[in-house]
Design a protein around this motif. Structure first.
Motif, PDB file in Angstrom:
ATOM      1  N   ILE A   1      47.118  44.340  28.413  1.00  0.00           N
ATOM      2  CA  ILE A   1      48.063  43.515  29.173  1.00  0.00           C
ATOM      3  C   ILE A   1      48.940  42.698  28.235  1.00  0.00           C
ATOM      4  CG2 ILE A   1      48.228  41.576  30.794  1.00  0.00           C
ATOM      5  CD1 ILE A   1      45.643  42.674  32.120  1.00  0.00           C
ATOM      6  N   GLN A   2      48.324  42.040  27.264  1.00  0.00           N
ATOM      7  CA  GLN A   2      49.090  41.200  26.354  1.00  0.00           C
ATOM      8  C   GLN A   2      50.017  42.022  25.466  1.00  0.00           C
ATOM      9  OE1 GLN A   2      49.306  38.051  26.794  1.00  0.00           O
ATOM     10  NE2 GLN A   2      47.699  38.112  28.368  1.00  0.00           N
ATOM     11  N   SER A   3      49.600  43.233  25.100  1.00  0.00           N
ATOM     12  CA  SER A   3      50.445  44.100  24.283  1.00  0.00           C
ATOM     13  C   SER A   3      51.733  44.466  25.027  1.00  0.00           C
ATOM     14  CB  SER A   3      49.681  45.370  23.896  1.00  0.00           C
ATOM     15  OG  SER A   3      50.513  46.273  23.191  1.00  0.00           O
ATOM     16  N   VAL A   4      51.606  44.819  26.303  1.00  0.00           N
ATOM     17  CA  VAL A   4      52.783  45.202  27.088  1.00  0.00           C
ATOM     18  C   VAL A   4      53.647  43.983  27.397  1.00  0.00           C
ATOM     19  CG1 VAL A   4      53.576  46.214  29.269  1.00  0.00           C
ATOM     20  CG2 VAL A   4      51.617  47.211  28.066  1.00  0.00           C
ATOM     21  N   ILE A   5      53.009  42.852  27.737  1.00  0.00           N
ATOM     22  CA  ILE A   5      53.762  41.621  27.975  1.00  0.00           C
ATOM     23  C   ILE A   5      54.588  41.253  26.753  1.00  0.00           C
ATOM     24  CG2 ILE A   5      53.519  39.122  28.257  1.00  0.00           C
ATOM     25  CD1 ILE A   5      51.213  39.645  30.160  1.00  0.00           C
ATOM     26  N   SER A   6      53.971  41.362  25.580  1.00  0.00           N
ATOM     27  CA  SER A   6      54.654  41.029  24.337  1.00  0.00           C
ATOM     28  C   SER A   6      55.833  41.963  24.077  1.00  0.00           C
ATOM     29  CB  SER A   6      53.661  41.096  23.171  1.00  0.00           C
ATOM     30  OG  SER A   6      54.306  40.881  21.938  1.00  0.00           O
TER      31      SER A   6
END
Length: 375
Positions: free
Chosen positions: A361-366
């Motif tokens: 999730i954080q990878s895509v958000i970033s």
């Protein structure tokens, strides 16, 4: 002789044939062809598994790339062929000579000869079960710990895909036997047996080979492709049914009232239907919303049960099967990275897989530069 396998074939010149594998009491096999001109005379007399005395067959050299054994000959039915069904218990139902993966990789097993193989599924690489051409690709490992890539197509996809789904929760070793398999040289871009692919970590496997897009960008997509995005489930659309009845040989919707007819997609004769999930889910991403279709395999992964099991629960509680099952409510508020295929012509985004792992999730958000989504 006993007929161990039997199938119809459309030749490149437009002619049809029925192809057979004939086996004697020693387990030796030879291919046989019945041309369409003789269907009327011989097809009613022949069935897979039957034993026959067959006389006056034409023997020819075969240069086919699909030999059923190492024998260089093929036999044809002709007008003067005589067929008589008999009881021959000394001829076994079938004999399989298993080819080792090492022999396939080394070239000992010939490319023009079909083989029987057995292996345990070490990795599921791809499952394309939403639209034709259906296929499932897996990595198989034999008892010598040698690995190869196996792809099955069309009607065989349902059998393998169902076995994979049923085994999803048991997580037991899933052993597959494939008979009359065609050996093909791997393409350079497939990387099917490359060491790098087999050693990728979980994050790479989920995120690789897909473009990351925002909800706003989905509306502007101009090609059918695989994409990744992230969002929170805002609503499950109730104006479309949560399940549908499908052909058992493919995933095409099939009206149970028409059982006995042929499927419009795979042309197989349908004797029963299989209930499958079809949920339309609205997700939200920083104020923007988009609809996604969640199909059978993904829903089974989420809910831990099949559409048929949900229907049976509804019936047991006195509800109609069109009522949305209680398990659907657990989708609301979920934040996921979804891997989906977008179809331009239908303006439809079909979810192939999802992840609720924090690092995904954080990878895509970033990557998208989004505001932090509260999980």
């Amino acid at each position: 002789l006993r007929i161990t396998d039997m199938w119809r074939l459309n030749k490149h010149n437009g002619r049809q044939s029925i192809e057979m594998v004939l086996m004697d009491h020693t387990g030796t096999k030879i291919g046989a062809t019945l041309w369409q001109e003789l269907f009327t005379e011989f097809e009613p007399k022949l069935h897979c598994g039957g034993a026959y005395v067959i006389q006056n067959m034409k023997v020819v050299d075969t240069h086919s790339d699909y030999k059923v054994s190492a024998i260089k000959y093929l036999v044809y039915f002709v007008k003067t062929t005589s067929v008589k069904e008999v009881d021959r218990h000394e001829i076994p139902p079938n004999v399989h000579v298993i080819t080792s993966f090492a022999d396939i990789i080394s070239g000992v097993a010939k490319l023009d000869t079909l083989v029987d193989i057995v292996g345990v599924i070490a990795e599921v690489i791809e499952r394309k079960t939403v639209n034709p051409a259906y296929r499932v690709t897996v990595k198989l490992r034999d008892n010598s710990h040698v690995e190869i890539i196996m792809t099955v197509w069309e009607e065989y996809v349902l059998q393998l895909n169902d076995a994979i789904e049923k085994n999803h929760f048991g997580q037991k070793p899933l052993v597959v036997m494939l008979t009359l398999a065609k050996i093909k040289e791997p393409k350079d871009d497939e990387g099917g047996v490359s060491q790098s692919q087999s050693t990728q970590n979980c994050q790479d496997k989920f995120l690789h080979n897909a473009q990351i897009v925002s909800f706003g960008a989905i509306k502007t997509l101009r090609q059918d492709c695989y994409y990744l995005t992230v969002g929170t489930v805002d609503e499950v659309m109730i104006d479309t049914p949560w399940s549908h009845d499908s052909c058992p040989y493919c995933t095409t919707t099939f009206d149970p009232l028409k059982i006995g007819a042929a499927c419009r997609s795979c042309q197989n004769h349908v004797t029963h239907t299989i209930p499958r999930y079809k949920l339309v889910v609205k997700m939200e991403q920083n104020g923007e919303k988009a609809n996604f279709h969640f199909w059978d395999a993904v829903c089974i992964k989420i809910f831990g049960k099949t559409a048929d099991e949900c229907r049976q629960e509804l019936i047991a509680s006195g509800d109609e099967i069109k009522v949305f099952p209680a398990c659907v409510d657990q989708l609301l508020g979920k934040t996921w990275v979804v891997r989906f295929k977008h179809r331009i012509q239908m303006q439809q985004s079909s979810v192939l897989d999802f992840s609720e792992q924090e690092h995904h999730i954080q990878s895509v958000i970033s990557t998208l530069g989004l505001q932090v989504i509260i999980i």
